[in-house]
Design an enzyme around this catalytic site. Structure first.
Site, PDB file in Angstrom:
ATOM      1  N   ALA A  46      50.905  32.593  37.816  1.00  0.00           N
ATOM      2  CA  ALA A  46      52.332  32.273  37.787  1.00  0.00           C
ATOM      3  C   ALA A  46      52.822  31.828  39.163  1.00  0.00           C
ATOM      4  CB  ALA A  46      53.140  33.476  37.303  1.00  0.00           C
ATOM      5  N   GLU A  47      52.329  32.494  40.228  1.00  0.00           N
ATOM      6  CA  GLU A  47      52.747  32.110  41.583  1.00  0.00           C
ATOM      7  C   GLU A  47      51.596  32.292  42.568  1.00  0.00           C
ATOM      8  OE1 GLU A  47      55.667  30.837  42.224  1.00  0.00           O
ATOM      9  OE2 GLU A  47      56.860  31.473  40.487  1.00  0.00           O
ATOM     10  N   THR A  48      51.556  31.380  43.533  1.00  0.00           N
ATOM     11  CA  THR A  48      50.759  31.555  44.745  1.00  0.00           C
ATOM     12  C   THR A  48      51.727  31.558  45.917  1.00  0.00           C
ATOM     13  OG1 THR A  48      48.794  30.484  43.823  1.00  0.00           O
ATOM     14  CG2 THR A  48      48.960  30.586  46.214  1.00  0.00           C
TER      15      THR A  48
END
Length: 264
Positions: A46-48
């Site tokens: 979903a996020e880095t």
């Protein structure tokens, strides 16, 4: 070929394989935007999160597999976990400069407490007709969250209603907004699910940023300043909130999953 350290942390959970996994890539100087976006796509989480030292704190940016976002809770929590437990063991506070202003994180027992902006809700006189069709369910009330570009905030009467949602993700993407679905909880103050195909994420497992709006809503509705939230994704997430004037403290636990190197 440059090698970069990468960590993956499960946020808003006390158990491995729970909560929301985020990749964290500490940097000494920025990569170009295209490379950071490519790493976000390659990680397919979903996020880095990427951060660099800046003055007395850090500058922090977040990338989904498709876009850079203005605010992300679980990847901020994961970044603080990496700082406090791996890069600078014993550190208890950090300040991050972001597209949403200054965000602080402090350790408190086994939780990390983030200080985020408070979001106001805007009532929708006529919710998009396509919303109920895409959710295959009709919310009792619908608001929007203008501060983040206009997520739709759909309130249901019962936890079971939110748990049973089986949306058409293609139709949700066409709405052009993320959808926050919430209801009173049976084991918590509220429950929530967050659908964000428009950002490349069908359903987010555990979302800190939406609690900038959830916490004030349920605080007012329940008449209390603290809000305990359960996110009803397959992985499950647990989030603790407290209103602090025009800010919201959003807290949770985190667990490290992996540490490695990437070559770019």
């Amino acid at each position: 070929m440059p090698r970069l350290r990468i960590y993956q942390v499960d946020a808003f959970t006390g158990r491995l394989f729970g909560g929301n996994p985020a990749a964290v890539v500490p940097l000494q100087e920025w990569l170009d935007d295209a490379t950071m976006q490519a790493i976000g796509l390659e990680n397919n989480l979903a996020e880095t999160a990427f951060f660099v030292p800046e003055k007395n704190g850090f500058r922090l940016r977040w990338f989904t597999p498709e876009v850079e976002v203005k605010l992300c809770g679980h990847a901020t929590l994961a970044s603080a976990y990496v700082l406090f437990n791996i890069l600078e063991p014993g550190r208890r506070e950090a300040s991050f400069e972001t597209l949403s202003g200054t965000l602080t994180v402090a350790a408190a027992g086994d939780r990390l407490v983030m200080n985020f902006p408070r979001w106001a809700l805007a009532a929708l006189a006529e919710p998009p007709r396509a919303l109920a069709s895409a959710l295959h369910a009709t919310p009792a009330r619908v608001f929007s969250t203008p501060a983040d570009g206009g997520n739709l905030f759909a309130v249901f009467d019962r936890e079971a209603d939110v748990r049973a949602l089986a949306p058409d993700f293609g139709a949700l993407r066409e709405l052009g907004a993320g959808v926050i679905a919430t209801a009173p909880g049976t084991r918590s103050d509220c429950v929530v699910r967050y659908f964000a195909p428009v950002y490349g994420i069908d359903e987010d497992p555990g979302t800190g940023s939406i609690h900038c709006a959830l916490a004030p809503y349920w605080s007012e509705r329940l008449g209390k300043s603290t809000v305990h939230s359960l996110q009803l994704s397959k992985r499950g997430a647990e989030i603790y909130c407290e209103l602090k004037g025009n800010r919201v403290e959003i807290a949770g636990r985190a667990v490290q999953y992996l540490e490695g190197w990437i070559e770019v």
